[in-house]
Motif scaffolding. Structure first.
Motif, PDB file in Angstrom:
ATOM      1  N   LEU A  34      52.561 -41.877  51.836  1.00 37.74           N
ATOM      2  CA  LEU A  34      51.215 -42.199  52.297  1.00 37.74           C
ATOM      3  C   LEU A  34      50.574 -40.889  52.705  1.00 37.74           C
ATOM      4  CD1 LEU A  34      48.875 -43.966  53.398  1.00 37.74           C
ATOM      5  CD2 LEU A  34      50.217 -44.222  55.510  1.00 37.74           C
ATOM      6  N   PHE A  35      49.426 -40.585  52.124  1.00 38.12           N
ATOM      7  CA  PHE A  35      48.746 -39.315  52.377  1.00 38.12           C
ATOM      8  C   PHE A  35      47.448 -39.620  53.124  1.00 38.12           C
ATOM      9  CE2 PHE A  35      46.643 -35.322  51.604  1.00 38.12           C
ATOM     10  CZ  PHE A  35      47.655 -34.391  51.396  1.00 38.12           C
ATOM     11  N   ILE A  36      47.410 -39.250  54.398  1.00 39.97           N
ATOM     12  CA  ILE A  36      46.234 -39.488  55.242  1.00 39.97           C
ATOM     13  C   ILE A  36      45.463 -38.190  55.372  1.00 39.97           C
ATOM     14  CG2 ILE A  36      45.431 -40.232  57.511  1.00 39.97           C
ATOM     15  CD1 ILE A  36      48.065 -41.749  57.846  1.00 39.97           C
ATOM     16  N   THR A  37      44.231 -38.199  54.931  1.00 38.96           N
ATOM     17  CA  THR A  37      43.436 -36.975  55.001  1.00 38.96           C
ATOM     18  C   THR A  37      41.973 -37.311  55.203  1.00 38.96           C
ATOM     19  OG1 THR A  37      43.108 -34.800  53.967  1.00 38.96           O
ATOM     20  CG2 THR A  37      42.986 -36.726  52.519  1.00 38.96           C
ATOM     21  N   CYS A  38      41.157 -36.287  55.240  1.00 32.57           N
ATOM     22  CA  CYS A  38      39.734 -36.430  55.518  1.00 32.57           C
ATOM     23  C   CYS A  38      38.978 -36.919  54.279  1.00 32.57           C
ATOM     24  CB  CYS A  38      39.178 -35.079  55.966  1.00 32.57           C
ATOM     25  SG  CYS A  38      37.455 -35.119  56.533  1.00 32.57           S
ATOM     26  N   SER A  39      37.838 -37.531  54.520  1.00 35.03           N
ATOM     27  CA  SER A  39      36.992 -37.989  53.417  1.00 35.03           C
ATOM     28  C   SER A  39      36.265 -36.840  52.720  1.00 35.03           C
ATOM     29  CB  SER A  39      35.946 -38.983  53.949  1.00 35.03           C
ATOM     30  OG  SER A  39      36.562 -40.063  54.606  1.00 35.03           O
ATOM     31  N   ASP A  40      36.380 -35.650  53.249  1.00 30.16           N
ATOM     32  CA  ASP A  40      35.694 -34.472  52.714  1.00 30.16           C
ATOM     33  C   ASP A  40      35.918 -34.350  51.208  1.00 30.16           C
ATOM     34  OD1 ASP A  40      35.169 -31.602  52.018  1.00 30.16           O
ATOM     35  OD2 ASP A  40      34.802 -31.434  54.170  1.00 30.16           O
ATOM     36  N   SER A  41      34.830 -34.182  50.460  1.00 32.80           N
ATOM     37  CA  SER A  41      34.912 -34.150  48.996  1.00 32.80           C
ATOM     38  C   SER A  41      35.670 -32.940  48.464  1.00 32.80           C
ATOM     39  CB  SER A  41      33.496 -34.161  48.398  1.00 32.80           C
ATOM     40  OG  SER A  41      32.760 -33.016  48.809  1.00 32.80           O
ATOM     41  N   ARG A  42      35.890 -31.947  49.314  1.00 34.65           N
ATOM     42  CA  ARG A  42      36.594 -30.737  48.875  1.00 34.65           C
ATOM     43  C   ARG A  42      38.112 -30.867  48.995  1.00 34.65           C
ATOM     44  NH1 ARG A  42      33.427 -27.020  53.032  1.00 34.65           N
ATOM     45  NH2 ARG A  42      34.016 -28.866  54.279  1.00 34.65           N
ATOM     46  N   VAL A  43      38.567 -31.944  49.601  1.00 36.66           N
ATOM     47  CA  VAL A  43      40.002 -32.154  49.812  1.00 36.66           C
ATOM     48  C   VAL A  43      40.474 -33.240  48.846  1.00 36.66           C
ATOM     49  CG1 VAL A  43      41.787 -32.757  51.476  1.00 36.66           C
ATOM     50  CG2 VAL A  43      39.730 -31.540  52.243  1.00 36.66           C
ATOM     51  N   ILE A  44      41.221 -32.862  47.823  1.00 36.25           N
ATOM     52  CA  ILE A  44      41.679 -33.781  46.776  1.00 36.25           C
ATOM     53  C   ILE A  44      43.204 -33.820  46.810  1.00 36.25           C
ATOM     54  CG2 ILE A  44      41.546 -34.380  44.338  1.00 36.25           C
ATOM     55  CD1 ILE A  44      38.831 -34.213  45.757  1.00 36.25           C
ATOM     56  N   PRO A  45      43.799 -34.871  47.363  1.00 34.41           N
ATOM     57  CA  PRO A  45      45.259 -34.917  47.500  1.00 34.41           C
ATOM     58  C   PRO A  45      46.030 -34.652  46.215  1.00 34.41           C
ATOM     59  CG  PRO A  45      44.275 -36.656  48.799  1.00 34.41           C
ATOM     60  CD  PRO A  45      43.158 -36.051  47.991  1.00 34.41           C
ATOM     61  N   SER A  46      45.608 -35.268  45.114  1.00 33.43           N
ATOM     62  CA  SER A  46      46.340 -35.076  43.862  1.00 33.43           C
ATOM     63  C   SER A  46      46.209 -33.648  43.347  1.00 33.43           C
ATOM     64  CB  SER A  46      45.840 -36.063  42.803  1.00 33.43           C
ATOM     65  OG  SER A  46      44.452 -35.887  42.557  1.00 33.43           O
ATOM     66  N   LEU A  47      45.099 -32.996  43.660  1.00 31.94           N
ATOM     67  CA  LEU A  47      44.915 -31.600  43.258  1.00 31.94           C
ATOM     68  C   LEU A  47      45.829 -30.696  44.077  1.00 31.94           C
ATOM     69  CD1 LEU A  47      43.224 -29.611  41.511  1.00 31.94           C
ATOM     70  CD2 LEU A  47      41.639 -29.464  43.444  1.00 31.94           C
ATOM     71  N   ILE A  48      45.939 -30.999  45.376  1.00 30.36           N
ATOM     72  CA  ILE A  48      46.760 -30.178  46.269  1.00 30.36           C
ATOM     73  C   ILE A  48      48.239 -30.343  45.966  1.00 30.36           C
ATOM     74  CG2 ILE A  48      47.422 -29.818  48.683  1.00 30.36           C
ATOM     75  CD1 ILE A  48      44.607 -30.849  49.442  1.00 30.36           C
ATOM     76  N   THR A  49      48.664 -31.582  45.688  1.00 28.54           N
ATOM     77  CA  THR A  49      50.097 -31.864  45.530  1.00 28.54           C
ATOM     78  C   THR A  49      50.564 -31.951  44.089  1.00 28.54           C
ATOM     79  OG1 THR A  49      49.745 -34.261  45.537  1.00 28.54           O
ATOM     80  CG2 THR A  49      50.054 -33.188  47.679  1.00 28.54           C
ATOM     81  N   GLY A  50      49.641 -32.084  43.164  1.00 29.91           N
ATOM     82  CA  GLY A  50      50.029 -32.275  41.769  1.00 29.91           C
ATOM     83  C   GLY A  50      50.520 -33.680  41.486  1.00 29.91           C
ATOM     84  N   ALA A  51      50.217 -34.626  42.371  1.00 30.56           N
ATOM     85  CA  ALA A  51      50.692 -35.999  42.212  1.00 30.56           C
ATOM     86  C   ALA A  51      50.077 -36.654  40.987  1.00 30.56           C
ATOM     87  CB  ALA A  51      50.366 -36.814  43.458  1.00 30.56           C
ATOM     88  N   ARG A  52      50.898 -37.426  40.293  1.00 29.54           N
ATOM     89  CA  ARG A  52      50.438 -38.205  39.167  1.00 29.54           C
ATOM     90  C   ARG A  52      49.990 -39.579  39.667  1.00 29.54           C
ATOM     91  NH1 ARG A  52      48.885 -35.651  35.259  1.00 29.54           N
ATOM     92  NH2 ARG A  52      49.250 -37.466  33.907  1.00 29.54           N
TER      93      ARG A  52
END
Length: 223
Positions: A34-52
């Motif tokens: 479970l990835f909890i982060t900000c709604s900020d459009s500059r923060v993309i979980p899959s981009l940061i982690t490479g998650a599929r």
């Protein structure tokens, strides 16, 4: 908006090269975390982690705030956390704050948010942070997390430097959300049983660096 529409129109053709992958997604989901982060459009979980697709269950809120546990007043945020842990059985929960965060910055600066009452009221859910800062961004001595007084000067009389990164405040805020999660009974049970791990991350928008909190040293270091 048009570029987004154009991409959505062509997405089916792009996925045609990977039919097996998307067929598996239709059978169900088993995310790793479970990835909890900000709604900020500059923060993309899959981009940061490479998650599929299917690997991350995401919860995004203004300021990556985890609301207090209250079984009498369920929230969408609490429902998402509960579903991820109790139904999907995720073994890891990440709370990821970020540099240049408008929500935490507003708390630290004590911004007037009367024009956005929903935002103002949501930010009251921000827990007291690990540096002793209250939800309104002030410490017990009246200074803010960055050492600024209500009149905009530092405790030593100097003007605030206006650093947009506010890294220390955001990192402390992330740790406060981790403590908030520990107050959720079903999370506490799984933590005690060694079935769940909590991770505190900080993402630097301007460098792409991801820092993680290391409890023994009580500091954030690069992954």
């Amino acid at each position: 908006m048009q570029p987004l529409i154009d991409y959505a129109r062509s997405f089916r053709q792009q996925t045609a090269a990977r039919p097996e992958e998307f067929a598996r997604l239709a059978e169900g989901q088993a995310p790793q975390a479970l990835f909890i982060t900000c709604s900020d459009s500059r923060v993309i979980p899959s981009l940061i982690t490479g998650a599929r697709p299917g690997e991350l269950f995401e919860l995004r809120t203004a300021g990556n705030i985890v609301p207090p546990y209250d079984p009498e007043q369920p929230t969408g945020e609490a429902a998402t956390i509960e579903y991820a842990v109790e139904v999907l059985g995720v073994t890891d929960v990440v709370v990821c704050g970020h540099s240049h965060c408008g929500a935490v910055g507003a708390l630290v600066r004590g911004d007037d948010l009367t024009a956005v009452p929903a935002v103002r009221d949501w930010l009251t859910h921000a827990a007291p942070r690990a540096d002793g800062t209250k939800a309104d961004g002030t410490k017990a001595d009246g200074t803010k997390a960055d050492g600024t007084k209500a009149d905009g000067t530092k405790a030593d009389g100097a003007k605030a430097d206006g650093d947009p990164a506010i890294a220390d405040a955001v990192q402390s805020h992330v740790l406060a959300q981790i403590l908030r999660l520990r107050s959720y009974p079903y999370l506490a049970r799984r933590l005690d049983a060694g079935q769940l791990r909590l991770h505190a991350w900080f993402y630097e928008i301007h460098t792409g660096t991801v820092l993680a909190h290391r409890p023994p040293a009580d500091t954030f270091v690069a992954l």
